[in-house]
Design a protein around this motif. Sequence first.
Motif, mmCIF file in Angstrom:
data_model
loop_
_atom_site.group_PDB
_atom_site.id
_atom_site.type_symbol
_atom_site.label_atom_id
_atom_site.label_comp_id
_atom_site.label_asym_id
_atom_site.label_seq_id
_atom_site.Cartn_x
_atom_site.Cartn_y
_atom_site.Cartn_z
ATOM 1 N N THR A 1 1.174 -0.887 -0.208
ATOM 2 C CA THR A 1 -0.004 -0.046 -0.074
ATOM 3 C C THR A 1 1.106 1.199 -0.457
ATOM 4 O O THR A 1 1.445 1.658 0.694
ATOM 5 C CB THR A 1 -1.176 0.028 1.465
ATOM 6 O OG1 THR A 1 -1.606 -1.139 1.262
ATOM 7 C CG2 THR A 1 -1.787 1.198 1.308
ATOM 8 N N GLY A 2 0.738 2.116 -1.202
ATOM 9 C CA GLY A 2 1.289 3.200 -1.349
ATOM 10 C C GLY A 2 3.230 3.216 -1.544
ATOM 11 O O GLY A 2 3.383 4.125 -1.893
ATOM 12 N N ALA A 3 2.868 1.856 -2.281
ATOM 13 C CA ALA A 3 4.252 2.219 -2.885
ATOM 14 C C ALA A 3 4.655 2.443 -4.166
ATOM 15 O O ALA A 3 3.511 1.827 -4.918
ATOM 16 C CB ALA A 3 4.479 -0.099 -3.277
ATOM 17 N N VAL A 4 5.193 2.946 -4.239
ATOM 18 C CA VAL A 4 5.107 3.521 -5.834
ATOM 19 C C VAL A 4 6.610 3.072 -6.993
ATOM 20 O O VAL A 4 6.636 3.102 -7.752
ATOM 21 C CB VAL A 4 5.211 5.030 -5.948
ATOM 22 C CG1 VAL A 4 4.227 5.783 -4.822
ATOM 23 C CG2 VAL A 4 6.852 5.188 -5.048
ATOM 24 N N ARG A 5 7.807 2.053 -6.806
ATOM 25 C CA ARG A 5 8.808 1.903 -7.216
ATOM 26 C C ARG A 5 9.322 0.249 -6.934
ATOM 27 O O ARG A 5 10.186 0.655 -5.926
ATOM 28 C CB ARG A 5 9.482 3.274 -7.931
ATOM 29 C CG ARG A 5 10.691 2.884 -8.608
ATOM 30 C CD ARG A 5 11.790 4.005 -8.966
ATOM 31 N NE ARG A 5 13.023 3.592 -9.180
ATOM 32 C CZ ARG A 5 13.116 3.949 -10.182
ATOM 33 N NH1 ARG A 5 12.455 4.454 -11.137
ATOM 34 N NH2 ARG A 5 15.015 3.534 -10.760
ATOM 35 N N LEU A 6 9.592 -0.135 -8.038
ATOM 36 C CA LEU A 6 10.507 -1.118 -7.414
ATOM 37 C C LEU A 6 11.694 -1.651 -8.447
ATOM 38 O O LEU A 6 11.628 -1.511 -9.736
ATOM 39 C CB LEU A 6 9.635 -2.533 -7.379
ATOM 40 C CG LEU A 6 10.825 -3.143 -7.018
ATOM 41 C CD1 LEU A 6 11.660 -3.924 -6.014
ATOM 42 C CD2 LEU A 6 9.639 -5.180 -7.019
ATOM 43 N N GLU A 7 12.890 -1.275 -8.301
ATOM 44 C CA GLU A 7 14.103 -1.444 -8.933
ATOM 45 C C GLU A 7 14.873 -2.727 -8.696
ATOM 46 O O GLU A 7 15.237 -2.488 -7.738
ATOM 47 C CB GLU A 7 15.037 -0.015 -9.066
ATOM 48 C CG GLU A 7 16.157 -0.382 -10.450
ATOM 49 C CD GLU A 7 16.923 1.299 -10.227
ATOM 50 O OE1 GLU A 7 17.575 1.342 -11.156
ATOM 51 O OE2 GLU A 7 16.149 2.605 -9.556
ATOM 52 N N GLY A 8 15.041 -3.507 -9.830
ATOM 53 C CA GLY A 8 16.365 -4.749 -9.107
ATOM 54 C C GLY A 8 15.578 -5.601 -10.278
ATOM 55 O O GLY A 8 15.576 -5.303 -11.431
ATOM 56 N N GLU A 9 16.342 -7.158 -9.949
ATOM 57 C CA GLU A 9 15.833 -8.047 -10.561
ATOM 58 C C GLU A 9 14.899 -8.614 -10.908
ATOM 59 O O GLU A 9 14.127 -9.020 -9.422
ATOM 60 C CB GLU A 9 17.112 -9.292 -10.127
ATOM 61 C CG GLU A 9 18.680 -8.426 -10.605
ATOM 62 C CD GLU A 9 19.177 -8.611 -12.454
ATOM 63 O OE1 GLU A 9 18.592 -9.398 -12.857
ATOM 64 O OE2 GLU A 9 19.742 -7.252 -12.269
ATOM 65 N N PHE A 10 14.072 -9.234 -12.298
ATOM 66 C CA PHE A 10 13.109 -10.167 -12.359
ATOM 67 C C PHE A 10 13.523 -10.839 -12.561
ATOM 68 O O PHE A 10 14.220 -11.778 -13.905
ATOM 69 C CB PHE A 10 12.325 -9.636 -13.043
ATOM 70 C CG PHE A 10 11.538 -8.421 -12.350
ATOM 71 C CD1 PHE A 10 10.037 -7.806 -11.650
ATOM 72 C CD2 PHE A 10 12.564 -6.339 -12.269
ATOM 73 C CE1 PHE A 10 10.076 -6.761 -11.367
ATOM 74 C CE2 PHE A 10 11.802 -5.533 -11.643
ATOM 75 C CZ PHE A 10 10.975 -5.586 -11.469
ATOM 76 N N SER A 11 12.335 -12.509 -12.496
ATOM 77 C CA SER A 11 11.899 -13.432 -13.088
ATOM 78 C C SER A 11 11.037 -13.866 -13.993
ATOM 79 O O SER A 11 10.039 -13.080 -13.646
ATOM 80 C CB SER A 11 12.479 -14.465 -12.208
ATOM 81 O OG SER A 11 11.752 -14.611 -11.044
ATOM 82 N N MET A 12 10.584 -14.596 -14.063
ATOM 83 C CA MET A 12 9.629 -15.518 -14.833
ATOM 84 C C MET A 12 8.311 -15.503 -12.956
ATOM 85 O O MET A 12 6.877 -15.183 -13.875
ATOM 86 C CB MET A 12 9.360 -16.151 -15.504
ATOM 87 C CG MET A 12 9.688 -16.600 -16.659
ATOM 88 S SD MET A 12 10.376 -18.617 -17.392
ATOM 89 C CE MET A 12 8.166 -18.880 -17.407
ATOM 90 N N GLN A 13 8.787 -15.826 -12.166
ATOM 91 C CA GLN A 13 8.194 -15.941 -10.933
ATOM 92 C C GLN A 13 7.566 -14.553 -10.133
ATOM 93 O O GLN A 13 6.980 -14.259 -9.317
ATOM 94 C CB GLN A 13 8.783 -17.162 -10.196
ATOM 95 C CG GLN A 13 8.591 -18.195 -10.013
ATOM 96 C CD GLN A 13 9.543 -18.357 -11.597
ATOM 97 O OE1 GLN A 13 10.555 -18.512 -11.445
ATOM 98 N NE2 GLN A 13 9.063 -19.537 -12.790
ATOM 99 N N GLY A 14 8.498 -13.285 -10.838
ATOM 100 C CA GLY A 14 8.428 -12.569 -10.214
ATOM 101 C C GLY A 14 9.400 -11.379 -9.885
ATOM 102 O O GLY A 14 10.638 -11.788 -10.224
#
Length: 206
Positions: A126-139
């Motif tokens: 709730t209230g999150a605006v940004r996520l920067e990082g590594e992603f995979s097929m599972q998220g």
Amino acid sequence: MCTAVGLIEGDDVTYGTLRCEQDFFKTGLYVGEMAGAVPHGGGTMAWENGWTYTGDWRSGSRHGRGELIGGLSIYRGDFADDRFNGQGTEITTDGQTYTGTFVDGSRSGPGVLTWAVGSSSQEPLTGAVRLEGEFSMQGATRGVLTWADGRTFEGTFEGLSPMPVQGTLTDAEGARYVEFDRDRWEFVEVAPPPPPAPTPPPPCGG
């Protein structure tokens, strides 16, 4: 399988209209460059289910740069063999925008996920605006999550949501090593992992 509706023959390229049958998209009408009776070059396909693709084609497949609109998202970026492959941006109807690397149609590699203000309503997002990082097929797997009120969480994630697992939460109380407790539905402070053991020096020769 495509059937020519109207063709204009040129010296180097054929331009015209095709009616194509495809398993998922059903019947589509293509207008653009082609080779033989398949899309090849630049063109637009509009399917009867409301999906559209405008961009590059190779031997009947979406391949190169393009824009696919349909379902619950808009994707702009690189394609290879009909899938999102390379760099691109995906905008979904629930307020998420992901810009980064795709592999075989899935987010995979470095990227940035942002939420429109008010669109992230599930705790602890709730209230999150940004996520920067590594992603995979599972998220997302690892990265830095930022909230609108200035809080940050740097650590590991799981799931497509994506849900924080363990890492450093920095808020009004300072920096604390925490994990997200799904029974209590909140961050709880835990002991940080021990530092890695020092690497032993190489054996002396002689």
